[in-house]
Write a protein that holds these residues in place. Structure first.
Motif, short mmCIF file in Angstrom:
data_model
loop_
_atom_site.label_atom_id
_atom_site.label_comp_id
_atom_site.label_asym_id
_atom_site.label_seq_id
_atom_site.Cartn_x
_atom_site.Cartn_y
_atom_site.Cartn_z
N VAL A 1 0.83 -1.20 0.00
CA VAL A 1 0.00 0.00 0.00
C VAL A 1 0.87 1.25 0.00
CG1 VAL A 1 -1.64 1.35 1.37
CG2 VAL A 1 -1.99 -1.11 1.06
N LEU A 2 1.93 1.25 0.79
CA LEU A 2 2.82 2.41 0.85
C LEU A 2 3.55 2.60 -0.48
CD1 LEU A 2 4.41 2.06 4.41
CD2 LEU A 2 2.51 3.51 3.69
N SER A 3 4.11 1.55 -1.02
CA SER A 3 4.84 1.64 -2.29
C SER A 3 3.92 2.08 -3.42
CB SER A 3 5.47 0.29 -2.63
OG SER A 3 6.39 -0.10 -1.63
N ASP A 4 2.71 1.51 -3.47
CA ASP A 4 1.77 1.83 -4.54
C ASP A 4 1.35 3.29 -4.49
OD1 ASP A 4 1.94 -0.74 -5.42
OD2 ASP A 4 0.03 -1.39 -4.54
N TYR A 5 1.22 3.84 -3.28
CA TYR A 5 0.81 5.24 -3.15
C TYR A 5 1.84 6.17 -3.80
CZ TYR A 5 -1.26 9.42 -1.08
OH TYR A 5 -1.85 10.65 -0.91
N VAL A 6 3.11 5.88 -3.59
CA VAL A 6 4.16 6.69 -4.19
C VAL A 6 4.17 6.53 -5.71
CG1 VAL A 6 6.67 7.03 -4.33
CG2 VAL A 6 5.58 6.61 -2.12
N ARG A 7 3.98 5.32 -6.18
CA ARG A 7 3.98 5.08 -7.63
C ARG A 7 2.80 5.77 -8.30
NH1 ARG A 7 5.48 -0.29 -5.76
NH2 ARG A 7 7.71 -0.65 -6.18
N GLU A 8 1.68 5.86 -7.61
CA GLU A 8 0.51 6.55 -8.17
C GLU A 8 0.78 8.03 -8.39
OE1 GLU A 8 -2.63 5.74 -5.49
OE2 GLU A 8 -2.79 3.61 -6.04
N LEU A 9 1.70 8.59 -7.63
CA LEU A 9 2.09 9.99 -7.80
C LEU A 9 3.14 10.16 -8.89
CD1 LEU A 9 2.36 11.18 -4.07
CD2 LEU A 9 0.48 11.54 -5.65
N GLY A 10 3.61 9.04 -9.43
CA GLY A 10 4.65 9.08 -10.44
C GLY A 10 6.04 8.93 -9.88
N GLY A 11 6.14 8.71 -8.58
CA GLY A 11 7.45 8.58 -7.94
C GLY A 11 7.90 7.14 -7.81
N SER A 12 9.09 6.98 -7.25
CA SER A 12 9.66 5.65 -7.02
C SER A 12 10.02 5.50 -5.55
CB SER A 12 10.92 5.47 -7.88
OG SER A 12 11.69 4.36 -7.44
N PRO A 13 9.62 4.40 -4.90
CA PRO A 13 10.01 4.20 -3.50
C PRO A 13 11.52 4.26 -3.30
CG PRO A 13 8.30 2.65 -4.10
CD PRO A 13 8.71 3.34 -5.38
N GLY A 14 12.27 3.80 -4.30
CA GLY A 14 13.72 3.83 -4.19
C GLY A 14 14.31 5.22 -4.21
N GLN A 15 13.51 6.22 -4.58
CA GLN A 15 13.95 7.61 -4.56
C GLN A 15 13.12 8.43 -3.57
OE1 GLN A 15 14.37 7.39 -9.30
NE2 GLN A 15 14.65 9.46 -8.52
N THR A 16 12.55 7.71 -2.59
CA THR A 16 11.68 8.36 -1.61
C THR A 16 12.17 8.07 -0.19
OG1 THR A 16 9.76 8.15 -3.07
CG2 THR A 16 9.32 8.52 -0.73
N VAL A 17 12.25 9.11 0.60
CA VAL A 17 12.55 8.98 2.03
C VAL A 17 11.24 8.74 2.76
CG1 VAL A 17 13.32 10.22 4.09
CG2 VAL A 17 14.60 10.44 1.95
N LEU A 18 11.19 7.69 3.57
CA LEU A 18 10.01 7.39 4.37
C LEU A 18 10.23 7.96 5.77
CD1 LEU A 18 7.28 5.91 4.21
CD2 LEU A 18 8.43 3.91 5.18
N LEU A 19 9.39 8.91 6.15
CA LEU A 19 9.51 9.58 7.44
C LEU A 19 8.40 9.10 8.36
CD1 LEU A 19 10.68 11.75 9.34
CD2 LEU A 19 9.20 13.42 8.18
N LEU A 20 8.74 8.30 9.35
CA LEU A 20 7.79 7.83 10.36
C LEU A 20 7.73 8.89 11.46
CD1 LEU A 20 8.90 4.10 10.51
CD2 LEU A 20 7.14 5.15 9.07
#
Length: 347
Positions: A123-142
């Protein structure tokens, strides 16, 4: 260090201009300020507090787009922060940012209370991809937000359990854990000093003690010396006050309002009270400590609320750097500060 700047609404008094800036002026000066203070070093921008009609009317595009474009044109390196609660217009601005640059970095903020509602890692990865981004180029801030806890170990185990369920190693560019236990407007009389436990730091110490339970050991982040709810514009005479962090506590040293007595000179007695505590660092520990010692000795100008916030923040950064390097076993070279203290517009 990669700072996350939460952009507050326009309307506060600007000490440089000696007036309140309009929303248009406020937004359009951002890029130059960021480039001047950060250069090409990466900064993350959270514009959700200005995602409203007032700030949208001030510019031709979404406020987030305005900030990111101003930063780019000024030669700064800025990337957006977004969350699952971001508005449709806000997420559209994030998507436009990614479409402009296929190598763009993003920061995806997840609140502590959200974790239980997320069914799985996809769910987290798909949300970023829906924006056109890549999880591998995204910082996850908890984001733990403000914490009021008695047992840091319990929270660390809970966080490990949720991360093991939602985070797959190698998916995200970086994973950070952020929180604060800095107090929200404690009731104090002028001339008093109060201490509050740094529970946010104690939680991170607990995280490292049980690091084998985590799929990825999160990197450290905090709110520095700000409570997350204190973001409304202010256009009133400030109170002379200084904040200070020690190994285990936050210290709040409060003086009189600048409307009475010696005005901005009221900060001198506040600084004198602060330097008298046992945990106060020597003047060459940081630029901020040097400035506080100078105030206590009546050296130089009294400064203003922005400078008082700056010196406290500068000390805090030096303190966290020392604690992290010691905790992680990283060699640390002590350098004597040599740059004169100046107001940092974005702190």
């Amino acid at each position: 260090m990669s700072p996350a700047f939460k952009i507050t609404p326009a309307g506060s008094f600007d000490p440089d201009e000696q007036r309140v800036l309009s929303p248009t002026e406020y937004l359009k000066r951002f890029g130059h300020q960021l480039a001047e203070s950060r250069g090409r070093r990466l900064s993350f921008i959270d514009a959700e507090l200005i995602d409203d009609d007032r700030h949208r009317r001030a510019v031709d595009v979404h406020p987030l787009t305005e900030l990111l474009e101003r930063a780019r044109l000024s030669g700064a390196n800025a990337a957006p922060i977004f969350s699952r609660a971001s508005s449709v217009d806000y997420t559209a601005a994030v998507s436009r940012f990614v479409q402009r640059d296929s190598n763009a970095l993003l920061c995806f903020r997840i609140g502590l209370q959200e974790l239980e509602d997320i069914p799985n890692a996809s769910v987290l990865s798909d949300y970023v991809r829906e924006l056109g981004g890549s999880p591998g180029q995204t910082v996850l801030l908890l984001d733990g937000g403000p914490l009021q806890i008695d047992d840091a170990e319990d929270l660390a185990h809970l966080l490990a359990m949720q991360m093991a369920r939602l985070i797959v190693r190698g998916t995200w560019l970086r994973v950070f854990w952020s929180a604060t236990s800095f107090p929200d407007k404690p009731k104090m009389k002028p001339g008093t000093l109060a201490r509050f436990p740094r529970s946010d730091w104690h939680v991170y110490e607990a995280i490292l003690r049980i690091k084998d339970e985590f799929p990825v050991v999160p990197m450290f982040s905090d709110y520095m010396l700000e409570f997350p709810g204190n973001y409304l514009p202010l256009n009133v005479s400030p109170t002379a006050k200084l904040f200070y962090s020690t190994e285990n506590e936050y210290i709040y040293c409060k003086g009189r309002s600048t409307r009475v007595g010696d005005g901005y000179g009221n900060i001198l007695s506040v600084a004198a009270q602060l330097v008298s505590i046992e945990e106060m660092k020597v003047s060459d520990y940081s630029l901020g400590d040097s400035y506080i010692h100078g105030l206590a000795g009546g050296i130089g100008k009294t400064g203003n609320a922005s400078m008082w916030r700056w010196c406290s923040t500068d000390h805090h950064l030096a303190m966290v750097d020392e604690q992290l390097t010691r905790l992680l076993g990283i060699p640390r070279e002590r350098l004597v500060p040599s740059i004169p203290a100046e107001q940092l517009q974005l702190v």
